[in-house]
Design a protein around this motif. Structure first.
Motif, PDB file in Angstrom:
ATOM      1  N   PHE A 156       1.140  -1.414   0.334  1.00 20.15           N
ATOM      2  CA  PHE A 156      -0.342  -0.265   0.301  1.00 20.15           C
ATOM      3  C   PHE A 156       1.091   1.046   0.055  1.00 20.15           C
ATOM      4  CE2 PHE A 156      -2.773   3.308   1.378  1.00 20.15           C
ATOM      5  CZ  PHE A 156      -3.595   2.939   0.465  1.00 20.15           C
ATOM      6  N   TYR A 185       1.751   1.557  -3.284  1.00 20.39           N
ATOM      7  CA  TYR A 185       0.841   2.241  -4.275  1.00 20.39           C
ATOM      8  C   TYR A 185       0.625   4.237  -3.937  1.00 20.39           C
ATOM      9  CZ  TYR A 185      -4.034   4.705  -4.488  1.00 20.39           C
ATOM     10  OH  TYR A 185      -4.676   5.604  -5.210  1.00 20.39           O
ATOM     11  N   LEU A 206      -4.610   0.201  -7.383  1.00 15.82           N
ATOM     12  CA  LEU A 206      -4.887  -0.767  -5.941  1.00 15.82           C
ATOM     13  C   LEU A 206      -6.003  -1.123  -5.975  1.00 15.82           C
ATOM     14  CD1 LEU A 206      -5.477   1.004  -3.416  1.00 15.82           C
ATOM     15  CD2 LEU A 206      -7.249   2.576  -4.659  1.00 15.82           C
ATOM     16  N   PHE A 207      -6.991  -1.212  -7.211  1.00 16.71           N
ATOM     17  CA  PHE A 207      -7.501  -2.369  -7.059  1.00 16.71           C
ATOM     18  C   PHE A 207      -6.822  -4.236  -7.075  1.00 16.71           C
ATOM     19  CE2 PHE A 207     -11.962  -2.253  -8.998  1.00 16.71           C
ATOM     20  CZ  PHE A 207     -12.574  -3.282  -7.612  1.00 16.71           C
ATOM     21  N   TYR A 245      -5.206  -7.945  -0.715  1.00 23.71           N
ATOM     22  CA  TYR A 245      -4.936  -8.471   0.828  1.00 23.71           C
ATOM     23  C   TYR A 245      -6.332  -9.117   0.875  1.00 23.71           C
ATOM     24  CZ  TYR A 245      -6.138  -6.628   4.965  1.00 23.71           C
ATOM     25  OH  TYR A 245      -6.489  -6.086   6.314  1.00 23.71           O
ATOM     26  N   GLU A 297     -12.173   5.724  -7.942  1.00 23.45           N
ATOM     27  CA  GLU A 297     -12.281   5.502  -6.994  1.00 23.45           C
ATOM     28  C   GLU A 297     -12.563   5.285  -5.611  1.00 23.45           C
ATOM     29  OE1 GLU A 297      -8.839   8.347  -6.857  1.00 23.45           O
ATOM     30  OE2 GLU A 297      -7.512   7.358  -8.536  1.00 23.45           O
ATOM     31  N   ILE A 349     -13.325   1.246  -5.816  1.00 27.09           N
ATOM     32  CA  ILE A 349     -11.988   1.242  -5.309  1.00 27.09           C
ATOM     33  C   ILE A 349     -12.171   1.027  -3.470  1.00 27.09           C
ATOM     34  CG2 ILE A 349      -9.641   1.009  -5.205  1.00 27.09           C
ATOM     35  CD1 ILE A 349      -9.442   1.691  -8.249  1.00 27.09           C
ATOM     36  N   PHE A 350     -12.149   2.043  -3.163  1.00 28.68           N
ATOM     37  CA  PHE A 350     -12.273   2.220  -1.946  1.00 28.68           C
ATOM     38  C   PHE A 350     -13.644   1.267  -1.008  1.00 28.68           C
ATOM     39  CE2 PHE A 350     -11.468   7.181  -2.627  1.00 28.68           C
ATOM     40  CZ  PHE A 350     -10.191   6.358  -2.776  1.00 28.68           C
ATOM     41  N   PHE A 360     -14.735  -0.922  -2.359  1.00 33.83           N
ATOM     42  CA  PHE A 360     -14.377  -2.818  -2.350  1.00 33.83           C
ATOM     43  C   PHE A 360     -13.861  -3.305  -1.441  1.00 33.83           C
ATOM     44  CE2 PHE A 360     -10.992  -5.170  -4.044  1.00 33.83           C
ATOM     45  CZ  PHE A 360     -11.760  -6.631  -3.984  1.00 33.83           C
ATOM     46  N   PHE A 361     -12.181  -2.362  -1.116  1.00 32.47           N
ATOM     47  CA  PHE A 361     -11.767  -2.130   0.567  1.00 32.47           C
ATOM     48  C   PHE A 361     -12.632  -2.503   1.886  1.00 32.47           C
ATOM     49  CE2 PHE A 361      -7.859  -1.415  -1.880  1.00 32.47           C
ATOM     50  CZ  PHE A 361      -7.091  -1.681  -1.218  1.00 32.47           C
ATOM     51  N   ILE A 396     -14.165  -5.932   2.055  1.00 31.87           N
ATOM     52  CA  ILE A 396     -13.134  -6.819   2.674  1.00 31.87           C
ATOM     53  C   ILE A 396     -13.206  -7.153   3.616  1.00 31.87           C
ATOM     54  CG2 ILE A 396     -11.051  -7.504   2.255  1.00 31.87           C
ATOM     55  CD1 ILE A 396     -10.097  -6.275  -0.180  1.00 31.87           C
ATOM     56  N   ASN A 417     -12.871  -5.509  10.269  1.00 30.49           N
ATOM     57  CA  ASN A 417     -10.783  -5.120  10.120  1.00 30.49           C
ATOM     58  C   ASN A 417     -10.783  -3.628  10.031  1.00 30.49           C
ATOM     59  OD1 ASN A 417      -8.329  -5.227   9.547  1.00 30.49           O
ATOM     60  ND2 ASN A 417      -8.447  -6.417   7.978  1.00 30.49           N
ATOM     61  N   LEU A 429      -8.044  -2.230   9.568  1.00 30.32           N
ATOM     62  CA  LEU A 429      -6.654  -1.614   8.866  1.00 30.32           C
ATOM     63  C   LEU A 429      -7.434  -0.855   7.126  1.00 30.32           C
ATOM     64  CD1 LEU A 429      -3.917  -1.297   8.541  1.00 30.32           C
ATOM     65  CD2 LEU A 429      -4.187  -4.349   6.902  1.00 30.32           C
ATOM     66  N   PRO A 430      -8.176  -1.689   6.012  1.00 33.07           N
ATOM     67  CA  PRO A 430      -8.914  -1.081   5.568  1.00 33.07           C
ATOM     68  C   PRO A 430      -9.408   0.116   5.373  1.00 33.07           C
ATOM     69  CG  PRO A 430      -9.301  -3.281   4.910  1.00 33.07           C
ATOM     70  CD  PRO A 430      -9.155  -2.862   6.593  1.00 33.07           C
ATOM     71  N   LEU A 459      -6.838   2.833   5.476  1.00 34.17           N
ATOM     72  CA  LEU A 459      -5.544   2.446   3.925  1.00 34.17           C
ATOM     73  C   LEU A 459      -6.779   3.514   3.066  1.00 34.17           C
ATOM     74  CD1 LEU A 459      -5.097  -0.872   3.554  1.00 34.17           C
ATOM     75  CD2 LEU A 459      -3.020   1.106   4.451  1.00 34.17           C
ATOM     76  N   ILE A 460      -7.395   3.279   3.243  1.00 34.75           N
ATOM     77  CA  ILE A 460      -8.574   3.851   2.106  1.00 34.75           C
ATOM     78  C   ILE A 460      -8.589   5.807   2.479  1.00 34.75           C
ATOM     79  CG2 ILE A 460     -11.124   3.991   1.886  1.00 34.75           C
ATOM     80  CD1 ILE A 460      -9.554   2.390   0.914  1.00 34.75           C
ATOM     81  N   THR A 518      -6.032   7.059   3.332  1.00 36.34           N
ATOM     82  CA  THR A 518      -5.004   8.075   2.614  1.00 36.34           C
ATOM     83  C   THR A 518      -5.809   7.758   0.978  1.00 36.34           C
ATOM     84  OG1 THR A 518      -3.913   5.945   3.810  1.00 36.34           O
ATOM     85  CG2 THR A 518      -2.276   7.558   2.340  1.00 36.34           C
ATOM     86  N   GLY A 519      -5.842   7.245   0.750  1.00 38.49           N
ATOM     87  CA  GLY A 519      -6.431   6.508  -0.544  1.00 38.49           C
ATOM     88  C   GLY A 519      -7.506   8.122  -0.741  1.00 38.49           C
ATOM     89  N   VAL A 544      -5.478  10.927  -1.975  1.00 44.24           N
ATOM     90  CA  VAL A 544      -4.668  11.019  -3.099  1.00 44.24           C
ATOM     91  C   VAL A 544      -6.071  10.826  -4.119  1.00 44.24           C
ATOM     92  CG1 VAL A 544      -3.620   9.286  -4.506  1.00 44.24           C
ATOM     93  CG2 VAL A 544      -2.969   9.039  -2.056  1.00 44.24           C
TER      94      VAL A 544
END
Lengths: 486, 104
Positions: A127, A130, A171-172, A178, B28, B31-32, B34-35, B38, B60, B62-63, B66-67, B69-70, B73
């Motif tokens: 990550f 990325y 990212l996908f 993951y 985007e 994708i978020f 999707f994360f 998960i 969880n 952690l995702p 991460l998101i 941050t995403g 971005v």
């Protein structure tokens, strides 16, 4: 090491606000320091690697881990060395191409780009990779934009849109990895993936495909290269050299890392993915060369040549053999030498004579013998004549193809050498052997700060061409990281 | 996945540059999503561990980190793209790609 240019990058606008002329010198000092640190780290790391560093002291599977093995050490050294040379070169050129009030921002983007590339090399966390990709991408777009002309704006928007799509795919794919492995650290993902691959083979293949498309867009693999010629030809000369020589390569290095460390070379050759990379890279070599042949603007010709050279690198890594990998890594470095040198020469020619079109190069060898001499050496190396650096990687590539049993690729490599000759040699020929009576012979009128990097690069190219031993040892060490039992 | 392909399609087919940027955002966001899906566990609560309740099932975290941050971005990319479009508009007076191509 990564943080240092980052902090300095944010100091830059403040400096630019007070004293506009000092920015370039400051950049030079910063990049020089980074180069020294990189050299020091390389010396430390070579005897006992890997050298890992946990950010914030969280241990590996949870925290972000930076790792410095021979591969990343070699690339960090290459990147900082070329950034240093380009910074020297841009002392003069940026003043002529970028408006003064924007020069501070230009150098901000320059240092941020350096940060992104170094971070991309040393990170061991997908990550984080990325995030670094995004930093690198945005700053690269900013460097293209720096001239602020119509073409540059248009090209940078195109670049930005495609780069965003590319990083979206990456990212996908990271999300897929993951979800099947539950880890983000590259070493842990690799361990988990051997188990996960049995349960979810299709998901892993999808992830591979997404990585290929994402990095393919970023690194301008042939059918996805559309942004590259526009972006690289409308950027300032110093940025073009940087973008073409290094930025495209760091993406390939991260892709090599993911494909070889996470997925493993067996999976590359065992799935259709390997074949796909081979086909695309062959297309890239031939197609890129043909497009380069039709371009008359020297910068565009060099940009399309980059597309073809990226094809070589992908061919090397798609072969999945040890020689192929060596060839890919070697070509990344040698091509950085050649392409940065060629773009710099294009810059010097433009600044002395204002010529961009290759048809008007006749007699240039008499006006600027040093630049055109450097151009000749770099071109010959690009074609792959023995005793020049480019021969090494071509030779390794041919060896790799034979190792993989693909004799067709040997023919392809030889053929593409001829294609390269067809678009570089006419320039050299025109420059030196066309009669133009009014030109008198004298040395180049280009400032020393532009000439010195060109000369250093040319000398390096000759040095590695004649004595390849040291370079090959480094590359072998780097390749042994990626392929156990190398 | 559907949103992702939709965003991609918007970027590739729309002539209006602003709509292309919206397409980026759709992509985007997918994708978020999707994360986040998960990391989601159906009966899970928020990942806050209070004293005395250590063994609660929670999603969880952690995702989600991460998101975060995403999102930053994607925000900066959007801002940058819009800035470039503004300067393009100053040059050409249009945000439509086909008209841009004609003017070149």
């Amino acid at each position: 090491m990564v943080l240092f240019p980052l902090i300095c990058a944010f100091l830059m606008p403040i400096l630019a606000h007070f004293k506009k002329e000092a920015c370039s010198i400051f950049t030079l000092v910063v990049v020089g320091t980074v180069l020294l640190i990189a050299a020091y780290l390389t010396i430390i790391v070579l005897p006992k690697w890997p050298y890992t560093f946990q950010i914030g002291h969280w241990t590996a599977p949870w925290g972000i881990e930076l790792v410095l093995d021979p591969l990343s050490a070699l690339m960090v050294l290459t990147i900082s060395a070329f950034c240093f040379l380009i910074a020297i070169y841009s002392l003069r050129t940026i003043r002529m191409e970028v408006p003064l009030e924007k020069a501070g921002w230009y150098y901000t983007a320059y240092l941020l780009l350096l940060t992104g590339m170094l971070g991309l090399m040393v990170t061991n966390d997908i990550f984080n990779m990325y995030v670094m990709i995004e930093i690198t991408g945005i700053c690269a777009v900013a460097l293209v934009l720096a001239r602020g002309t119509k073409e540059a704006t248009e090209a940078s928007l195109k670049y930005l849109l495609l780069a965003v799509i590319g990083s979206g795919f990456i990212l996908f794919a990271i999300g897929f990895l993951y979800s099947v492995t539950g880890n983000l650290n590259i070493s842990y993902v690799a361990v988990e993936l051997t188990l996960a691959n049995e349960h979810y083979p299709y998901l892993v293949w999808t992830a591979m495909g997404f990585f290929l498309v994402g990095f393919g867009i970023k690194a301008a693999l042939f059918p996805l290269h559309l942004w590259l010629p526009d972006a690289h030809s409308s950027a300032p000369y110093a940025s073009s050299a940087l973008l073409s020589g290094l930025v495209v390569k760091v993406y390939i290095i991260s892709m090599i890392r993911i494909f070889y460390l996470v997925f493993g070379p067996e999976m590359l050759t065992g799935t259709p993915m390997g074949t796909l990379i081979l086909v695309l890279s062959s297309l890239a070599i031939v197609g890129g060369s043909f497009f380069a042949y039709t371009q008359l603007n020297l910068k565009r010709r060099l940009a399309y040549s980059t597309v073809a050279q990226v094809g070589y690198i992908f061919l090397g890594l798609g072969l999945g053999t040890s020689w192929g990998l060596t060839a890919a890594l070697l070509h990344i470095i040698i091509h950085a030498f050649m392409k940065v040198g060629l773009f710099m020469v294009a810059g010097t020619v433009y600044f002395q004579t204002g010529k961009k079109n290759v048809l008007y190069f006749s007699g240039l060898g008499r006006i600027m013998p040093v630049s055109m001499g450097a151009f000749t050496i770099a071109s010959l190396s690009m074609i792959g004549i023995p005793l020049f650096g480019g021969f090494l990687s071509k030779y390794a590539l041919a060896q790799g193809s034979m190792q993989a049993g693909g004799y067709g690729f040997v023919v392809l490599v030889v053929l593409s050498g001829l294609l390269n000759a067809s678009y570089y040699l006419p320039i050299v020929w025109q420059a030196f052997f066309t009669e133009e009576k009014r030109e008198t012979f004298h040395l180049d009128l280009v400032p020393m700060s532009m000439m010195a990097p060109v000369l250093i690069i040319t000398a390096g190219l000759l040095y590695f061409g004649v004595t390849p031993g040291g370079m090959m040892a480094m590359i072998d060490k780097a390749a042994s990281v990626l392929m156990p039992g190398f | 996945m559907l949103l992702f392909s939709m965003g991609c399609l918007i970027i590739l087919t729309q002539q209006n540059l602003i709509k292309k940027v919206i397409g980026i955002n759709v992509m985007e966001t997918s994708i978020f999503l999707f994360f986040l899906s998960i990391g989601n566990i159906i009966p899970g609560g928020p990942p806050i561990i209070r004293p005395g309740m250590e063994d609660v099932v929670y999603v969880n975290p952690l995702p989600q980190a991460l998101i975060l941050t995403g999102i930053v971005v994607s925000f900066s990319v959007t801002a940058f793209a819009l800035a470039i479009i503004v300067s393009l508009y100053r040059f050409y007076g249009t945000v439509y790609v086909d008209e841009l191509m004609k003017m070149r």
